[in-house]
Design an enzyme around this catalytic site. Structure first.
Site, mmCIF file in Angstrom:
data_model
loop_
_atom_site.group_PDB
_atom_site.id
_atom_site.type_symbol
_atom_site.label_atom_id
_atom_site.label_comp_id
_atom_site.label_asym_id
_atom_site.label_seq_id
_atom_site.Cartn_x
_atom_site.Cartn_y
_atom_site.Cartn_z
ATOM 1 N N GLY A 26 0.793 -1.220 0.000
ATOM 2 C CA GLY A 26 0.000 0.000 0.000
ATOM 3 C C GLY A 26 0.827 1.272 0.000
ATOM 4 N N ALA A 27 2.161 1.116 0.100
ATOM 5 C CA ALA A 27 3.037 2.302 0.104
ATOM 6 C C ALA A 27 3.247 2.852 -1.303
ATOM 7 C CB ALA A 27 4.382 1.966 0.739
ATOM 8 N N GLY A 28 2.898 2.066 -2.322
ATOM 9 C CA GLY A 28 3.054 2.516 -3.705
ATOM 10 C C GLY A 28 4.299 1.990 -4.378
ATOM 11 N N LYS A 29 4.912 1.001 -3.768
ATOM 12 C CA LYS A 29 6.152 0.429 -4.297
ATOM 13 C C LYS A 29 5.970 -0.147 -5.702
ATOM 14 C CE LYS A 29 7.277 -3.272 -2.288
ATOM 15 N NZ LYS A 29 7.677 -4.336 -1.357
ATOM 16 N N SER A 30 4.903 -0.894 -5.904
ATOM 17 C CA SER A 30 4.661 -1.516 -7.215
ATOM 18 C C SER A 30 4.448 -0.471 -8.306
ATOM 19 C CB SER A 30 3.439 -2.444 -7.149
ATOM 20 O OG SER A 30 3.683 -3.511 -6.269
ATOM 21 N N THR A 31 3.725 0.598 -7.987
ATOM 22 C CA THR A 31 3.494 1.664 -8.957
ATOM 23 C C THR A 31 4.803 2.346 -9.338
ATOM 24 O OG1 THR A 31 1.294 2.047 -8.007
ATOM 25 C CG2 THR A 31 2.200 3.796 -9.387
ATOM 26 N N ARG A 56 -1.528 -17.430 -9.203
ATOM 27 C CA ARG A 56 -2.832 -16.801 -9.128
ATOM 28 C C ARG A 56 -3.301 -16.468 -10.541
ATOM 29 N NH1 ARG A 56 -0.718 -12.859 -4.301
ATOM 30 N NH2 ARG A 56 -0.950 -14.346 -2.589
ATOM 31 N N ARG A 149 -8.769 -0.536 -2.028
ATOM 32 C CA ARG A 149 -8.550 -1.663 -2.943
ATOM 33 C C ARG A 149 -9.714 -2.652 -2.898
ATOM 34 N NH1 ARG A 149 -2.346 -3.669 -1.784
ATOM 35 N NH2 ARG A 149 -1.239 -1.833 -2.580
ATOM 36 N N ARG A 160 -1.936 -6.785 7.506
ATOM 37 C CA ARG A 160 -1.086 -5.930 6.666
ATOM 38 C C ARG A 160 -0.737 -4.625 7.397
ATOM 39 N NH1 ARG A 160 -0.080 -7.582 1.636
ATOM 40 N NH2 ARG A 160 -1.511 -9.016 0.571
ATOM 41 N N ASN A 183 6.221 8.222 0.181
ATOM 42 C CA ASN A 183 5.384 8.388 -1.004
ATOM 43 C C ASN A 183 4.086 9.130 -0.651
ATOM 44 O OD1 ASN A 183 4.193 8.224 -3.503
ATOM 45 N ND2 ASN A 183 3.719 6.046 -3.370
ATOM 46 N N ASP A 184 4.225 10.445 -0.501
ATOM 47 C CA ASP A 184 3.059 11.300 -0.252
ATOM 48 C C ASP A 184 2.501 11.798 -1.590
ATOM 49 O OD1 ASP A 184 1.135 12.736 0.977
ATOM 50 O OD2 ASP A 184 2.449 14.242 1.849
#
Length: 211
Positions: A26-31, A56, A149, A160, A183-184
């Site tokens: 949820g911190a935005g790492k993947s984005t 999956r 989400r 989480r 990541n603000d």
């Protein structure tokens, strides 16, 4: 959270310095990772981890994970083929030396998306990566992002959030990370991420241009 953790000593690998990227869900790492891979598709490569869990929907073997049997993965662990590995919710996960070397052999900066336990383990190896932690601005913002989400049960969401609380404290340990990015604002966070890696990015580009 992790039932077992194991790391073997590994020799230094030739090629560009890898990047260890960590942070709570949820911190935005993947984005941020996707933006980085899109802009620098000829500079970065992704380390594909091994797991004993089933794929999956939409996941592909060799792209998202190397899906293997428990017996095959345990054999690799016993042979010292893994930089780190863990067991979570009855499934094994790990990063193999070969997965990192495959990226480095292409003169690419290998990105390792690893949790905080993995960071501690890699610190014990000779990998010598750049350590970057991506963090949310607050627990309140993180909870809001996770709830939006609508993919988690209340129980899993609380798990989480608890893990994220530990992760945020972990990121504050002195000397553990080369950069901690809050990541603000996505664009600001991305510019900070690029700035942290620009020296290594330029090194890869020089080699590419001279070859």
């Amino acid at each position: 959270m992790f039932m077992r953790y194991f790391v073997r000593h590994m020799s230094a690998m030739a090629g560009p310095k890898p990047v260890v990227l960590t942070g709570p869900s949820g911190a935005g790492k993947s984005t941020l990772l996707k933006k980085l891979m899109k802009e620098f598709d000829n500079v970065f490569g992704f380390s594909v981890s091994h797991t004993t869990r089933n794929p999956r929907p939409g996941e592909a073997n060799g792209r998202d994970y190397h899906y293997v049997t428990r017996e095959a993965m345990q054999s690799g662990i016993d042979s010292g083929d893994f930089i780190e590995h863990a067991e979570f919710s009855g499934n094994m996960y790990g990063t193999s030396k070969a997965a990192v070397q495959a990226v480095q052999a292409r003169n690419l900066i290998c990105i390792l998306d690893i949790d905080m336990q993995g960071v501690r383990s890699i610190k014990k190896t000779d990998l010598n990566p750049i350590y970057i932690s991506i963090q949310p601005p607050s627990m309140e913002v993180l909870e809001e992002r996770l709830r939006e989400r609508k993919t988690e049960s209340e129980e899993n969401l609380l798990k989480r959030l608890n893990a994220a609380h530990v992760d945020m404290k972990f990121s504050q340990e002195p000397g553990l990370f080369d950069a901690v990015i809050v990541n603000d604002n996505l664009e600001d966070a991305y510019e900070q991420l690029k700035s942290s890696l620009i020296e290594e990015i330029n090194n890869v580009k020089k080699v590419t241009m001279s070859s």
